[in-house]
Design a protein around this motif. Sequence first.
Motif, PDB file in Angstrom:
ATOM      1  N   LEU A 150      -3.785  -6.295   6.469  1.00  0.00           N
ATOM      2  CA  LEU A 150      -4.247  -4.960   6.070  1.00  0.00           C
ATOM      3  C   LEU A 150      -3.444  -3.855   6.743  1.00  0.00           C
ATOM      4  N   PHE A 151      -3.090  -4.040   8.022  1.00  0.00           N
ATOM      5  CA  PHE A 151      -2.255  -3.047   8.699  1.00  0.00           C
ATOM      6  C   PHE A 151      -0.895  -2.938   7.997  1.00  0.00           C
ATOM      7  N   ALA A 152      -0.362  -4.080   7.544  1.00  0.00           N
ATOM      8  CA  ALA A 152       0.916  -4.079   6.823  1.00  0.00           C
ATOM      9  C   ALA A 152       0.813  -3.277   5.531  1.00  0.00           C
ATOM     10  N   GLN A 153      -0.314  -3.409   4.841  1.00  0.00           N
ATOM     11  CA  GLN A 153      -0.490  -2.730   3.546  1.00  0.00           C
ATOM     12  C   GLN A 153      -0.854  -1.260   3.686  1.00  0.00           C
ATOM     13  N   HIS A 154      -1.777  -0.967   4.617  1.00  0.00           N
ATOM     14  CA  HIS A 154      -2.389   0.372   4.661  1.00  0.00           C
ATOM     15  C   HIS A 154      -2.118   1.147   5.941  1.00  0.00           C
TER      16      HIS A 154
ATOM     17  N   ARG B 182     -14.330  -2.342   8.515  1.00  0.00           N
ATOM     18  CA  ARG B 182     -15.094  -2.933   7.418  1.00  0.00           C
ATOM     19  C   ARG B 182     -14.166  -3.728   6.487  1.00  0.00           C
ATOM     20  N   GLN B 183     -12.973  -3.191   6.221  1.00  0.00           N
ATOM     21  CA  GLN B 183     -12.002  -3.916   5.383  1.00  0.00           C
ATOM     22  C   GLN B 183     -11.585  -5.225   6.064  1.00  0.00           C
TER      23      GLN B 183
ATOM     24  N   VAL C  34       6.442  -7.908  10.213  1.00  0.00           N
ATOM     25  CA  VAL C  34       7.573  -6.974  10.180  1.00  0.00           C
ATOM     26  C   VAL C  34       7.140  -5.637   9.576  1.00  0.00           C
ATOM     27  N   ARG C  35       6.298  -5.682   8.542  1.00  0.00           N
ATOM     28  CA  ARG C  35       5.796  -4.431   7.959  1.00  0.00           C
ATOM     29  C   ARG C  35       4.872  -3.698   8.934  1.00  0.00           C
ATOM     30  N   VAL C  36       4.150  -4.466   9.743  1.00  0.00           N
ATOM     31  CA  VAL C  36       3.299  -3.861  10.770  1.00  0.00           C
ATOM     32  C   VAL C  36       4.172  -3.138  11.804  1.00  0.00           C
ATOM     33  N   ILE C  37       5.301  -3.739  12.177  1.00  0.00           N
ATOM     34  CA  ILE C  37       6.237  -3.085  13.105  1.00  0.00           C
ATOM     35  C   ILE C  37       6.714  -1.761  12.507  1.00  0.00           C
ATOM     36  N   ALA C  38       7.057  -1.786  11.215  1.00  0.00           N
ATOM     37  CA  ALA C  38       7.507  -0.566  10.539  1.00  0.00           C
ATOM     38  C   ALA C  38       6.412   0.502  10.573  1.00  0.00           C
ATOM     39  N   ARG C  39       5.159   0.086  10.394  1.00  0.00           N
ATOM     40  CA  ARG C  39       4.034   1.028  10.477  1.00  0.00           C
ATOM     41  C   ARG C  39       3.944   1.635  11.876  1.00  0.00           C
ATOM     42  N   ALA C  40       4.192   0.818  12.881  1.00  0.00           N
ATOM     43  CA  ALA C  40       4.127   1.306  14.262  1.00  0.00           C
ATOM     44  C   ALA C  40       5.174   2.399  14.500  1.00  0.00           C
ATOM     45  N   TYR C  41       6.369   2.214  13.953  1.00  0.00           N
ATOM     46  CA  TYR C  41       7.400   3.250  14.052  1.00  0.00           C
ATOM     47  C   TYR C  41       6.964   4.514  13.323  1.00  0.00           C
ATOM     48  N   ALA C  42       6.418   4.334  12.125  1.00  0.00           N
ATOM     49  CA  ALA C  42       6.095   5.474  11.266  1.00  0.00           C
ATOM     50  C   ALA C  42       4.907   6.285  11.778  1.00  0.00           C
TER      51      ALA C  42
END
Length: 209
Positions: free
Chosen positions: A20-24, A32-33, A111-119
């Motif tokens: 979910l962190f990767a997606q949203h 809850r999600q 990897v997408r979660v890492i990108a979220r952390a940067y963003a």
Amino acid sequence: MGRPAHFSTKDRILGAAEELFAQHGFAGTSLRQVTSLAAVNIAAVNYHFGSKENLVNEVFRRRMDEMTAQRLQQLEAALRDHPGELEPVLAAFIEPALALAQDRNGGASFVRVIARAYAEHNESLRKFLSDHYGHVLREFGKALSACLPGLDKETLYWRLDFLAGALTYAMSDFGLIKRPAGASEATHRARAARELIRFAAAGLQTPAK
């Protein structure tokens, strides 16, 4: 869709949170999600993690602890077997990270979660990562400095920062070079590691002005 029952409750929560962190993103994901996807109740999240902030940290810890152990083990071998050689030290930094990205059990999501952390500029997460994994960069900084005696510490750390960024990009497999149809993931990953090691070595060895 819930997680298979043979995973522990904690693993199911971590897997759902990572997805979910990767997606949203972190802010865009509610507990809850997470509980819905993991098929658990909120009490289970509170019991295992205590807070959403800690859940975010633990999603990283689950992946980073293993990668860190592999990096340091490979670094130790590089320093023992190839003293003074730059490329084995770089391989120890790069190869475990690319292996993590290719992990079939959620590597791409992480990897997408890492990108979220940067963003998202999550300061709490940044502090957690610095506190728990900052020593890894310092160990590599020390090893690289021994291979590059003419490079001052500030320049070295600029270049190590750029290497970390290039590695994150390579992990995302988002660039111009796609895996050829006939090549396995392992072959493609090995080629990516080889090219990045050469690129990083050339950059690091450029004399500081």
